[in-house]
Design an enzyme around this catalytic site. Structure first.
Site, PDB file in Angstrom:
ATOM      1  N   HIS A 105       3.837   3.020 -15.915  1.00 14.60           N
ATOM      2  CA  HIS A 105       2.664   3.222 -15.048  1.00 14.60           C
ATOM      3  C   HIS A 105       2.686   4.641 -14.450  1.00 14.60           C
ATOM      4  O   HIS A 105       1.678   5.351 -14.471  1.00 14.60           O
ATOM      5  CB  HIS A 105       2.690   2.146 -13.945  1.00 14.60           C
ATOM      6  CG  HIS A 105       1.619   2.286 -12.891  1.00 14.60           C
ATOM      7  ND1 HIS A 105       0.746   1.262 -12.588  1.00 14.60           N
ATOM      8  CD2 HIS A 105       1.296   3.302 -12.046  1.00 14.60           C
ATOM      9  CE1 HIS A 105      -0.075   1.666 -11.617  1.00 14.60           C
ATOM     10  NE2 HIS A 105       0.252   2.892 -11.263  1.00 14.60           N
ATOM     11  N   GLU A 106       3.856   5.050 -13.956  1.00 13.46           N
ATOM     12  CA  GLU A 106       3.954   6.370 -13.304  1.00 13.46           C
ATOM     13  C   GLU A 106       3.850   7.510 -14.321  1.00 13.46           C
ATOM     14  O   GLU A 106       3.247   8.541 -14.028  1.00 13.46           O
ATOM     15  CB  GLU A 106       5.260   6.493 -12.502  1.00 13.46           C
ATOM     16  CG  GLU A 106       5.421   5.495 -11.364  1.00 13.46           C
ATOM     17  CD  GLU A 106       4.236   5.418 -10.418  1.00 13.46           C
ATOM     18  OE1 GLU A 106       3.538   6.436 -10.247  1.00 13.46           O
ATOM     19  OE2 GLU A 106       3.982   4.337  -9.868  1.00 13.46           O
TER      20      GLU A 106
ATOM     21  N   CYS B  58      -2.221  -0.139  -7.770  1.00 15.55           N
ATOM     22  CA  CYS B  58      -1.972   1.297  -7.743  1.00 15.55           C
ATOM     23  C   CYS B  58      -2.372   1.842  -6.372  1.00 15.55           C
ATOM     24  O   CYS B  58      -3.437   1.511  -5.873  1.00 15.55           O
ATOM     25  CB  CYS B  58      -2.799   1.972  -8.839  1.00 15.55           C
ATOM     26  SG  CYS B  58      -2.559   3.751  -8.911  1.00 15.55           S
ATOM     27  N   LEU B  59      -1.520   2.659  -5.777  1.00 14.77           N
ATOM     28  CA  LEU B  59      -1.827   3.210  -4.448  1.00 14.77           C
ATOM     29  C   LEU B  59      -3.069   4.100  -4.485  1.00 14.77           C
ATOM     30  O   LEU B  59      -3.691   4.330  -3.459  1.00 14.77           O
ATOM     31  CB  LEU B  59      -0.626   3.998  -3.910  1.00 14.77           C
ATOM     32  CG  LEU B  59       0.603   3.162  -3.518  1.00 14.77           C
ATOM     33  CD1 LEU B  59       1.749   4.069  -3.083  1.00 14.77           C
ATOM     34  CD2 LEU B  59       0.273   2.174  -2.408  1.00 14.77           C
TER      35      LEU B  59
ATOM     36  N   HIS C 216       0.398   8.280 -14.958  1.00 11.88           N
ATOM     37  CA  HIS C 216      -0.179   9.144 -13.919  1.00 11.88           C
ATOM     38  C   HIS C 216       0.025  10.614 -14.261  1.00 11.88           C
ATOM     39  O   HIS C 216      -0.868  11.436 -14.079  1.00 11.88           O
ATOM     40  CB  HIS C 216       0.489   8.881 -12.563  1.00 11.88           C
ATOM     41  CG  HIS C 216      -0.160   7.789 -11.758  1.00 11.88           C
ATOM     42  ND1 HIS C 216      -1.476   7.839 -11.364  1.00 11.88           N
ATOM     43  CD2 HIS C 216       0.325   6.632 -11.268  1.00 11.88           C
ATOM     44  CE1 HIS C 216      -1.763   6.745 -10.664  1.00 11.88           C
ATOM     45  NE2 HIS C 216      -0.688   5.991 -10.597  1.00 11.88           N
TER      46      HIS C 216
ATOM     47  N   GLY D 115       6.198   2.567  -6.537  1.00 19.77           N
ATOM     48  CA  GLY D 115       6.266   3.770  -7.354  1.00 19.77           C
ATOM     49  C   GLY D 115       5.207   4.764  -6.913  1.00 19.77           C
ATOM     50  O   GLY D 115       4.171   4.374  -6.365  1.00 19.77           O
TER      51      GLY D 115
ATOM     52  N   GLN E 265      -0.327  11.914  -7.207  1.00 22.40           N
ATOM     53  CA  GLN E 265      -1.036  11.043  -6.260  1.00 22.40           C
ATOM     54  C   GLN E 265      -1.089  11.619  -4.843  1.00 22.40           C
ATOM     55  O   GLN E 265      -1.816  11.108  -3.996  1.00 22.40           O
ATOM     56  CB  GLN E 265      -0.386   9.644  -6.237  1.00 22.40           C
ATOM     57  CG  GLN E 265      -0.590   8.881  -7.539  1.00 22.40           C
ATOM     58  CD  GLN E 265       0.099   7.534  -7.511  1.00 22.40           C
ATOM     59  OE1 GLN E 265       1.277   7.436  -7.785  1.00 22.40           O
ATOM     60  NE2 GLN E 265      -0.641   6.496  -7.153  1.00 22.40           N
TER      61      GLN E 265
HETATM   62 ZN    ZN Z   1      -0.481   4.128  -9.740  1.00 24.15          ZN
END
Ligand code: ZN
Length: 173
Positions: free
Chosen positions: A136-137, A94-95, A140, A46, A51
């Site tokens: 989660h997204e 998480c990236l 963000h 995701g 991000q």
């Molecule tokens: Zn993340």
């Protein structure tokens, strides 16, 4: 530039709230393509536009299993309409927070409304990994990160560790 640079903690860019889209135009379509490329490049499941430093309410996901066919999903202006009482726990990474995994309990099922890439309003029921990933997204898009689910002490430790890593990787040429 298909694969875009990822923004990582402690960059404040990640804390800004993303703006809803009024229209899905060519620029946004290009961005969505880049988001998918960036997500797949980093083996993520995701990614939110914030991000890569763009504060628009766009997320992309693909929770298909490794050897299965790819199932790219894109949600614009996603809103959680309904959540289940039942919860599930996943160890989330998480990236934007390298090498960090945190167990988080979230509603197991959620219904979201969103706009698709053609600009049509839609709804979807999400369960299991997909439900967790979407939540989660959406976090963000509201400037919230998985480290916010930890105690302040643990959170500060992770931020300190990641800040140090950033400094040690810095080179002047
Ligand atoms: Zn993340």
């Amino acid at each position: 530039m298909p694969v875009r640079e990822l923004i990582t903690v402690p960059d404040d860019t990640l804390r800004k709230i993303s703006e809803p889209l009024n229209k899905v135009e060519l620029n946004e379509k290009k961005l969505i393509k880049d988001l998918f490329e960036t997500m797949y490049h980093h083996n993520g499941i995701g990614l939110a536009a914030v991000q890569v430093g763009i504060h628009k309410r766009i997320i992309v996901l693909d929770v298909s299993k490794k050897d299965d066919e790819k199932k790219p999903l894109c949600f614009i202006n996603p809103v959680i309409k309904k959540i289940s009482q039942k919860t599930s726990i996943y160890e989330e990474g998480c990236l934007s927070i390298p090498n960090t995994f945190i167990e988080i309990e979230r509603p197991k099922i959620c219904t979201i409304s969103y706009v698709d890439q053609e600009g049509a309003k839609r709804e979807m029921d999400c369960d299991g990994l997909l439900a967790t990933c979407i939540q989660h997204e959406i976090n963000h898009l509201d400037g919230k990160l998985i480290i916010d689910y930890l105690s302040k002490i643990k959170k500060d430790l992770i931020i300190k560790k990641l800040s140090k890593q950033k400094t040690s990787n810095r080179v002047v040429v």
